[in-house]
Motif scaffolding. Structure first.
Motif, PDB file in Angstrom:
ATOM      1  N   PHE A 253       0.818  -1.209   0.000  1.00 57.87           N
ATOM      2  CA  PHE A 253       0.000   0.000   0.000  1.00 57.87           C
ATOM      3  C   PHE A 253       0.855   1.263   0.000  1.00 57.87           C
ATOM      4  N   THR A 254       1.939   1.255   0.777  1.00 55.88           N
ATOM      5  CA  THR A 254       2.801   2.432   0.823  1.00 55.88           C
ATOM      6  C   THR A 254       3.782   2.462  -0.343  1.00 55.88           C
ATOM      7  N   ARG A 255       4.035   1.317  -0.946  1.00 57.99           N
ATOM      8  CA  ARG A 255       4.951   1.263  -2.083  1.00 57.99           C
ATOM      9  C   ARG A 255       4.278   1.757  -3.357  1.00 57.99           C
ATOM     10  N   TYR A 256       2.962   1.696  -3.397  1.00 61.02           N
ATOM     11  CA  TYR A 256       2.224   2.130  -4.596  1.00 61.02           C
ATOM     12  C   TYR A 256       1.166   3.165  -4.198  1.00 61.02           C
ATOM     13  N   PRO A 257       1.617   4.347  -3.759  1.00 58.62           N
ATOM     14  CA  PRO A 257       0.685   5.379  -3.293  1.00 58.62           C
ATOM     15  C   PRO A 257      -0.168   5.986  -4.404  1.00 58.62           C
ATOM     16  N   GLY A 258       0.173   5.720  -5.661  1.00 56.95           N
ATOM     17  CA  GLY A 258      -0.652   6.196  -6.762  1.00 56.95           C
ATOM     18  C   GLY A 258      -1.907   5.343  -6.932  1.00 56.95           C
ATOM     19  N   ILE A 259      -1.896   4.123  -6.348  1.00 59.83           N
ATOM     20  CA  ILE A 259      -3.033   3.204  -6.467  1.00 59.83           C
ATOM     21  C   ILE A 259      -3.818   3.147  -5.157  1.00 59.83           C
ATOM     22  N   PHE A 260      -3.093   3.083  -4.025  1.00 61.89           N
ATOM     23  CA  PHE A 260      -3.728   2.910  -2.730  1.00 61.89           C
ATOM     24  C   PHE A 260      -3.451   4.100  -1.802  1.00 61.89           C
ATOM     25  N   TYR A 261      -4.351   4.283  -0.861  1.00 61.59           N
ATOM     26  CA  TYR A 261      -4.109   5.244   0.226  1.00 61.59           C
ATOM     27  C   TYR A 261      -4.287   4.519   1.551  1.00 61.59           C
ATOM     28  N   LEU A 262      -3.286   4.593   2.401  1.00 60.07           N
ATOM     29  CA  LEU A 262      -3.312   3.943   3.703  1.00 60.07           C
ATOM     30  C   LEU A 262      -3.572   4.995   4.773  1.00 60.07           C
ATOM     31  N   SER A 263      -4.610   4.779   5.561  1.00 59.68           N
ATOM     32  CA  SER A 263      -4.997   5.741   6.596  1.00 59.68           C
ATOM     33  C   SER A 263      -4.901   5.112   7.977  1.00 59.68           C
ATOM     34  N   LEU A 264      -4.526   5.928   8.959  1.00 61.71           N
ATOM     35  CA  LEU A 264      -4.432   5.474  10.344  1.00 61.71           C
ATOM     36  C   LEU A 264      -5.520   6.116  11.205  1.00 61.71           C
ATOM     37  N   LYS A 265      -6.581   6.607  10.587  1.00 69.55           N
ATOM     38  CA  LYS A 265      -7.664   7.253  11.327  1.00 69.55           C
ATOM     39  C   LYS A 265      -8.425   6.235  12.175  1.00 69.55           C
ATOM     40  N   CYS A 266      -9.021   6.741  13.263  1.00 66.49           N
ATOM     41  CA  CYS A 266      -9.907   5.956  14.118  1.00 66.49           C
ATOM     42  C   CYS A 266      -9.212   4.746  14.750  1.00 66.49           C
ATOM     43  N   LYS A 267      -7.938   4.903  15.055  1.00 70.59           N
ATOM     44  CA  LYS A 267      -7.157   3.878  15.758  1.00 70.59           C
ATOM     45  C   LYS A 267      -7.148   2.530  15.038  1.00 70.59           C
ATOM     46  N   THR A 268      -7.192   2.575  13.720  1.00 67.80           N
ATOM     47  CA  THR A 268      -7.088   1.355  12.924  1.00 67.80           C
ATOM     48  C   THR A 268      -6.411   1.698  11.605  1.00 67.80           C
ATOM     49  N   THR A 269      -6.162   0.700  10.780  1.00 62.90           N
ATOM     50  CA  THR A 269      -5.511   0.904   9.491  1.00 62.90           C
ATOM     51  C   THR A 269      -6.498   0.564   8.374  1.00 62.90           C
ATOM     52  N   THR A 270      -6.813   1.558   7.572  1.00 63.16           N
ATOM     53  CA  THR A 270      -7.770   1.390   6.483  1.00 63.16           C
ATOM     54  C   THR A 270      -7.080   1.663   5.159  1.00 63.16           C
ATOM     55  N   VAL A 271      -7.383   0.851   4.157  1.00 67.34           N
ATOM     56  CA  VAL A 271      -6.797   1.062   2.835  1.00 67.34           C
ATOM     57  C   VAL A 271      -7.911   1.409   1.853  1.00 67.34           C
ATOM     58  N   THR A 272      -7.648   2.426   1.017  1.00 66.71           N
ATOM     59  CA  THR A 272      -8.638   2.945   0.077  1.00 66.71           C
ATOM     60  C   THR A 272      -8.078   2.915  -1.339  1.00 66.71           C
ATOM     61  N   LEU A 273      -8.943   2.663  -2.297  1.00 68.78           N
ATOM     62  CA  LEU A 273      -8.564   2.697  -3.709  1.00 68.78           C
ATOM     63  C   LEU A 273      -8.676   4.140  -4.197  1.00 68.78           C
ATOM     64  N   ARG A 274      -7.541   4.755  -4.521  1.00 68.12           N
ATOM     65  CA  ARG A 274      -7.518   6.178  -4.867  1.00 68.12           C
ATOM     66  C   ARG A 274      -8.392   6.530  -6.061  1.00 68.12           C
ATOM     67  N   GLU A 275      -8.356   5.709  -7.093  1.00 66.21           N
ATOM     68  CA  GLU A 275      -9.065   6.048  -8.329  1.00 66.21           C
ATOM     69  C   GLU A 275     -10.574   6.151  -8.131  1.00 66.21           C
TER      70      GLU A 275
END
Length: 403
Positions: free
Chosen positions: A311-333
Motif C-alpha cells: 500500500f505504501t509502495r504504490y501510493p498512486g493506487i492505494f491510500y493507507l490511513s491510520l484514522k480511528c485507531k485502525t488501518t484502512t486502505v482505500t482505492l484512490r481512483e
C-alpha cells in the motif's frame, strides 16, 4: 470474450513466468516514498466509521428478540464497532435513530430501540438489498473465486458484510437462497466456511480488465495499466515515473488465476499482489476496507506476510490511513473531490442515513433541525500534505495487529 483461455494456455503462461523469473526477480529499482496525508480521504474514513457503527447497531436492535438493546448488553462492543467513544455515549449521540427509555423491570438501566425514522431507513435499505440481490451474489462469488481453494472462512467474511454490501445474516438468507451457487462447508479444524459451488468463467474478469475492454472499444487495443493518482508532486518526479513505467511493463496476472508457479520473491508476484488488492477493493461498496479484514484472508488470497508494504509502495493506487485507531486502505481512483466517482445505490442510501445522523446531532446541540454545510467536504482537489513528523515510509509500516 475468453480472457484466460483453457487450462493449457494458463499452464504455458506460468511456464513462461518460471522461465523469466530471473529477469523479473526484484529487477525493478523501487523508490522510497514518504507517506502523504490525504485529509479528504481521512475525513471520509472518519465519517463512515460512525456510519458503519450506527448501521451495525441498527441491525443488532432488529435481531434482538426483545426489540431493544440495553446499555449493559452493548458495554463491551466499542472495539468491535471500531468506535473511539463508549457505545452508550455513541447511542445517545444519535436520538434521531435510537430512542432511549428505561428498562421495564430495572428503571435505572438505559435501553434503546429504533425510532420511526430509523425503521423507515431500514425498510428502504431492505428494498435496495432485494432489488440488487443478484449484484450481491455476484460480488460474493467473485470474492470466493479469488480464494486459493475457492473457499473462505465464514468468520472472515462476516466482518466484511458491510464493506461488500451483503445483507445482515447473509449466511442464513442469501446463501441458503442460492444453493446452486454457494455451499456451507467445514474445514478440517471444524471452522465453518463458504465455498463457491462451481467455477464461473464469466465472473473471473477483474475490474481492471473490464476497464481495459472499454478503452479498447474506444481507442483500440491497449496494455492493461493500473490507474494512478499520485499525491501532489510525486507523479512529476522522473524517478517515480521511471519506476512505474517498468512496473506497468510486467505482465498482468489476473487475481482469479492460479499463481502457485510464480516465484514469490519476484516483481511479477508483487504485481500480481497489487492486482489482487486492487480487485478486492474494487468489489467493496466504498472501495475501501480495514487491513485486518484482508489479513484474515491472507493465506486464501496468497498474499505475502507483510502485504501492508504494498500500500505504501504504490501510493498512486492505494491510500493507507491510520484514522480511528485502525488501518484502512482505500482505492484512490474511486474518489474524486472527496466523493465516490461511481457510487453504488447502497452507498447513496448510506449517505442519506448519515445525513439523518448528522441532523440529529445538530438537533441535540442547537435545539433546531438545521442542516449545515460540512466543513470537511472538499469541492476542489483532494487536500494532501506530506507528514514530516509522522512519516509512514515503506520500511516503517507495522504489520502487527491493529490495537
Amino acid at each position: 470474450m475468453n480472457h484466460f483461455g483453457d487450462k493449457n494456455c494458463v499452464f504455458q503462461f506460468l511456464k513462461l513466468c518460471h522461465h523469466h523469473q530471473q529477469q523479473w526477480r526484484r529487477s525493478i529499482v523501487k523508490v522510497r516514498l514518504k507517506w502523504v496525508k490525504n485529509r479528504s480521504l481521512d475525513h471520509i474514513i472518519d465519517k463512515e466509521t460512525d456510519l458503519k457503527a450506527a448501521c451495525l447497531l441498527k441491525d443488532a436492535v432488529k435481531r434482538s428478540s426483545a426489540g431493544f438493546l440495553t446499555a449493559k448488553s452493548v458495554a463491551d462492543w466499542q472495539k468491535l464497532l471500531g468506535l473511539t467513544v463508549p457505545v452508550l455515549r455513541f447511542l445517545r449521540r444519535y436520538p434521531s435513530l435510537f430512542e432511549e427509555f428505561p428498562h421495564p423491570r430495572w428503571p435505572s438501566l438505559p435501553c434503546f430501540r429504533l425510532t420511526d425514522t430509523a425503521k423507515l431507513l431500514d425498510s428502504l435499505e431492505e428494498e435496495i438489498h432485494q432489488s440488487h440481490e443478484n449484484d450481491a451474489v455476484e460480488r460474493l462469488s467473485k470474492v470466493l473465486l479469488m480464494m486459493r481453494t475457492k473457499t473462505a472462512p465464514l468468520h472472515a467474511l462476516q466482518p466484511l458484510k458491510w464493506d461488500l454490501g451483503l445483507p445482515d445474516c447473509f449466511e442464513k438468507t442469501l446463501i441458503l437462497k442460492f444453493p446452486e451457487q454457494f455451499q456451507l462447508v467445514k474445514y478440517p479444524n471444524g471452522v465453518s466456511g463458504l465455498k463457491i459451488s462451481q467455477w464461473r468463467e464469466d465472473l473471473a474478469v477483474s475490474a481492471l480488465q473490464k476497464m481495459n475492454e472499454c478503452r479498447e472499444s474506444k481507442r483500440g487495443k491497449a496494455a492493461l495499466v493500473f490507474p494512478m493518482r499520485f499525491p501532489r508532486g510525486y507523479g512529476s518526479q522522473k524517478k517515480v515515473r521511471s519506476w512505474m513505467e517498468e512496473f506497468e511493463k510486467l505482465p498482468y496476472i489476473s487475481p482469479y488465476a492460479d499463481c502457485s508457479k510464480i516465484d514469490p520473491e519476484s516483481d511479477l508476484m508483487e504485481k500480481r499482489v497489487v492486482g489482487v488488492l486492487h480487485e478486492f477493493l474494487s468489489l467493496s461498496i466504498h472501495k475501501k476496507t480495514k487491513r485486518n479484514y484482508l489479513r484474515s484472508l491472507r493465506q486464501e488470497l496468497s498474499l505475502p506476510h507483510k502485504f501492508t508494504r504494498i500500500f505504501t509502495r504504490y501510493p498512486g493506487i492505494f491510500y493507507l490511513s491510520l484514522k480511528c485507531k485502525t488501518t484502512t486502505v482505500t482505492l484512490r481512483e474511486a474518489y474524486q473531490s472527496g466523493k465516490l466517482v461511481d457510487p453504488h445505490p447502497l452507498a447513496r442510501h448510506r449517505d442519506k442515513f448519515y445525513h439523518v445522523m448528522r441532523t440529529g446531532l445538530l438537533y441535540r446541540a442547537k435545539g433546531a433541525l438545521v442542516e449545515e454545510a460540512d466543513p470537511h467536504a472538499h469541492g476542489g482537489e483532494d487536500s494532501e500534505e506530506v507528514e514530516s513528523s509522522d512519516e509512514l515510509c515503506e520500511d516503517e509500516v507495522s504489520d502487527s495487529e491493529d490495537e
